[in-house]
Design a protein around this motif. Structure first.
Motif, PDB file in Angstrom:
ATOM      1  N   LEU A  50       0.891  -1.162   0.000  1.00 24.32           N
ATOM      2  CA  LEU A  50       0.000   0.000   0.000  1.00 24.32           C
ATOM      3  C   LEU A  50       0.923   1.203   0.000  1.00 24.32           C
ATOM      4  CD1 LEU A  50      -2.532   1.759   0.460  1.00 24.32           C
ATOM      5  CD2 LEU A  50      -2.397   1.145   2.890  1.00 24.32           C
ATOM      6  N   PHE A  51       0.806   2.054  -1.003  1.00 20.90           N
ATOM      7  CA  PHE A  51       1.699   3.194  -1.168  1.00 20.90           C
ATOM      8  C   PHE A  51       0.879   4.461  -0.979  1.00 20.90           C
ATOM      9  CE2 PHE A  51       4.676   6.075  -3.184  1.00 20.90           C
ATOM     10  CZ  PHE A  51       5.919   5.504  -2.948  1.00 20.90           C
ATOM     11  N   SER A  95       1.011  16.500  -8.627  1.00 22.09           N
ATOM     12  CA  SER A  95       1.147  15.955  -9.980  1.00 22.09           C
ATOM     13  C   SER A  95       2.572  15.589 -10.351  1.00 22.09           C
ATOM     14  CB  SER A  95       0.608  16.973 -11.005  1.00 22.09           C
ATOM     15  OG  SER A  95       1.372  18.177 -10.965  1.00 22.09           O
ATOM     16  N   ARG A  96       3.531  16.068  -9.570  1.00 21.25           N
ATOM     17  CA  ARG A  96       4.944  15.789  -9.876  1.00 21.25           C
ATOM     18  C   ARG A  96       5.410  14.446  -9.333  1.00 21.25           C
ATOM     19  NH1 ARG A  96       6.914  21.315  -7.246  1.00 21.25           N
ATOM     20  NH2 ARG A  96       5.278  20.601  -5.798  1.00 21.25           N
ATOM     21  N   ILE A  97       4.554  13.774  -8.571  1.00 22.39           N
ATOM     22  CA  ILE A  97       4.932  12.493  -7.982  1.00 22.39           C
ATOM     23  C   ILE A  97       4.409  11.367  -8.854  1.00 22.39           C
ATOM     24  CG2 ILE A  97       4.899  11.078  -5.908  1.00 22.39           C
ATOM     25  CD1 ILE A  97       6.123  13.936  -5.636  1.00 22.39           C
ATOM     26  N   GLU A  98       5.299  10.656  -9.519  1.00 23.36           N
ATOM     27  CA  GLU A  98       4.925   9.534 -10.378  1.00 23.36           C
ATOM     28  C   GLU A  98       5.398   8.244  -9.718  1.00 23.36           C
ATOM     29  OE1 GLU A  98       3.607   6.910 -12.433  1.00 23.36           O
ATOM     30  OE2 GLU A  98       2.949   8.935 -13.008  1.00 23.36           O
ATOM     31  N   THR A  99       4.477   7.576  -9.058  1.00 28.14           N
ATOM     32  CA  THR A  99       4.846   6.433  -8.217  1.00 28.14           C
ATOM     33  C   THR A  99       5.514   5.307  -8.998  1.00 28.14           C
ATOM     34  OG1 THR A  99       2.599   5.548  -8.444  1.00 28.14           O
ATOM     35  CG2 THR A  99       3.052   6.930  -6.536  1.00 28.14           C
ATOM     36  N   VAL A 114       3.885   1.937   2.653  1.00 31.55           N
ATOM     37  CA  VAL A 114       4.843   3.035   2.522  1.00 31.55           C
ATOM     38  C   VAL A 114       4.098   4.362   2.603  1.00 31.55           C
ATOM     39  CG1 VAL A 114       6.584   4.133   1.064  1.00 31.55           C
ATOM     40  CG2 VAL A 114       6.307   1.636   1.004  1.00 31.55           C
ATOM     41  N   VAL A 115       4.555   5.254   3.464  1.00 27.89           N
ATOM     42  CA  VAL A 115       4.073   6.636   3.469  1.00 27.89           C
ATOM     43  C   VAL A 115       5.192   7.478   2.872  1.00 27.89           C
ATOM     44  CG1 VAL A 115       3.332   8.603   4.852  1.00 27.89           C
ATOM     45  CG2 VAL A 115       2.633   6.294   5.507  1.00 27.89           C
ATOM     46  N   CYS A 116       4.905   8.121   1.745  1.00 22.80           N
ATOM     47  CA  CYS A 116       5.950   8.828   1.003  1.00 22.80           C
ATOM     48  C   CYS A 116       5.628  10.316   0.869  1.00 22.80           C
ATOM     49  CB  CYS A 116       6.122   8.200  -0.386  1.00 22.80           C
ATOM     50  SG  CYS A 116       7.444   8.935  -1.369  1.00 22.80           S
ATOM     51  N   GLY A 117       6.416  11.145   1.548  1.00 24.64           N
ATOM     52  CA  GLY A 117       6.303  12.586   1.387  1.00 24.64           C
ATOM     53  C   GLY A 117       7.237  13.059   0.289  1.00 24.64           C
ATOM     54  N   HIS A 118       7.270  14.373   0.059  1.00 30.12           N
ATOM     55  CA  HIS A 118       8.129  14.884  -1.015  1.00 30.12           C
ATOM     56  C   HIS A 118       8.481  16.344  -0.781  1.00 30.12           C
ATOM     57  CE1 HIS A 118       5.121  17.442  -3.135  1.00 30.12           C
ATOM     58  NE2 HIS A 118       4.278  16.639  -2.537  1.00 30.12           N
ATOM     59  N   THR A 119       9.553  16.784  -1.408  1.00 34.73           N
ATOM     60  CA  THR A 119       9.990  18.172  -1.303  1.00 34.73           C
ATOM     61  C   THR A 119       9.021  19.090  -2.033  1.00 34.73           C
ATOM     62  OG1 THR A 119      11.384  17.863  -3.269  1.00 34.73           O
ATOM     63  CG2 THR A 119      12.432  17.569  -1.110  1.00 34.73           C
ATOM     64  N   GLU A 120       9.062  20.347  -1.689  1.00 33.76           N
ATOM     65  CA  GLU A 120       8.210  21.378  -2.293  1.00 33.76           C
ATOM     66  C   GLU A 120       6.721  21.036  -2.167  1.00 33.76           C
ATOM     67  OE1 GLU A 120       9.327  24.311  -3.338  1.00 33.76           O
ATOM     68  OE2 GLU A 120      11.289  23.613  -2.696  1.00 33.76           O
ATOM     69  N   CYS A 121       6.360  20.451  -1.038  1.00 34.81           N
ATOM     70  CA  CYS A 121       4.968  20.034  -0.827  1.00 34.81           C
ATOM     71  C   CYS A 121       4.114  21.234  -0.418  1.00 34.81           C
ATOM     72  CB  CYS A 121       4.902  18.953   0.248  1.00 34.81           C
ATOM     73  SG  CYS A 121       3.230  18.332   0.560  1.00 34.81           S
ATOM     74  N   GLY A 122       3.140  21.569  -1.247  1.00 34.00           N
ATOM     75  CA  GLY A 122       2.277  22.706  -0.967  1.00 34.00           C
ATOM     76  C   GLY A 122       1.466  22.521   0.299  1.00 34.00           C
TER      77      GLY A 122
END
Length: 225
Positions: free
Chosen positions: A35-36, A42-46, A94-102
């Motif tokens: 489970l992801f 839109s910039r996150i392409e799993t 998996v819990v996946c965060g990302h940079t530049e997150c609004g």
């Protein structure tokens, strides 16, 4: 929309025929590896990040990769977590965060106009599920720059959502049974780096470092076949 329609046509004419056997198998059911849970950004392409095929990830996306703590209220995240964990029996979450997150910028109050959240009541309420992470950053990094505070928040938010996951009965039961593993990641859009949370040390390391043995074993198994 013409671009998307053209993409569908190209998929049907070029991609689908090459993977016809895979889709034939998938038409009979799914057995995803994980489970992801990640952001709707839109910039996150799993599939690109993890190099996975259809059927390998059961994906939940929302603003801020948030997992509300379990309550008796039924919501989309709660139902999806329960289904993936209890019905599909995924061995990993998996819990996946990302940079530049609004969403995290909003939670931290670093938007150009923090008051603008007042005109987005549902977003504002949703981000309250990250409030504890913001408070942790405030305590740990009171003198840090805005950039460093945001980096810290991205990580603290992932850790917080992992804690929220453990409140869900289906997750708690599988963890007690010992056949479910939780993972916390932060993806850097600019560099492509992914840092993973090591619960044993409380620190984040690069994926290749934290999962070195598992990656090596997987590569060996693939080479053997």
């Amino acid at each position: 929309m013409p671009k998307f329609a053209a993409g569908v046509v190209r998929f049907q004419n070029e991609v689908f025929p090459q993977k016809k056997e895979l889709f034939e198998t998938l038409s009979k059911g799914q057995s995803p590896e994980a489970l992801f849970i990640t952001c709707s950004d839109s910039r996150i392409e799993t599939a690109m990040i993890t190099q996975t095929e259809p059927g390998e990830l059961f994906i939940c996306r929302n603003a801020g990769n948030i997992v509300p703590p379990h309550t008796n209220h039924t919501g989309g995240m709660t139902a999806s977590i329960e289904f993936a964990t209890a019905a599909l029996q995924v061995p990993h979450i998996v819990v996946c965060g990302h940079t530049e997150c609004g969403a995290m910028k909003g939670a931290m109050g670093l938007t150009e106009d923090p008051a603008s959240l007042d005109s987005l009541p549902h977003v504002k309420e949703w981000l309250s599920y990250s409030r504890a992470a913001v408070q942790v950053v405030d305590i740990k990094h009171p003198e840090a720059s805005a950039e460093d505070r945001m980096t810290a928040l991205l990580r603290e938010n992932v850790i917080l959502q992992l804690q929220h996951l453990k409140t869900h009965p289906a997750v708690a039961a599988r963890l007690a049974k010992g056949d479910l593993q939780l993972h916390g990641w932060v993806y850097d859009i600019k560099t492509g780096d992914v840092h993973a949370y090591d619960e044993a040390t409380g620190e984040f390391s690069t994926v290749d470092a934290l999962y070195a043995e598992q990656v090596a074993k997987y590569a060996g198994d693939c080479h053997a076949h």
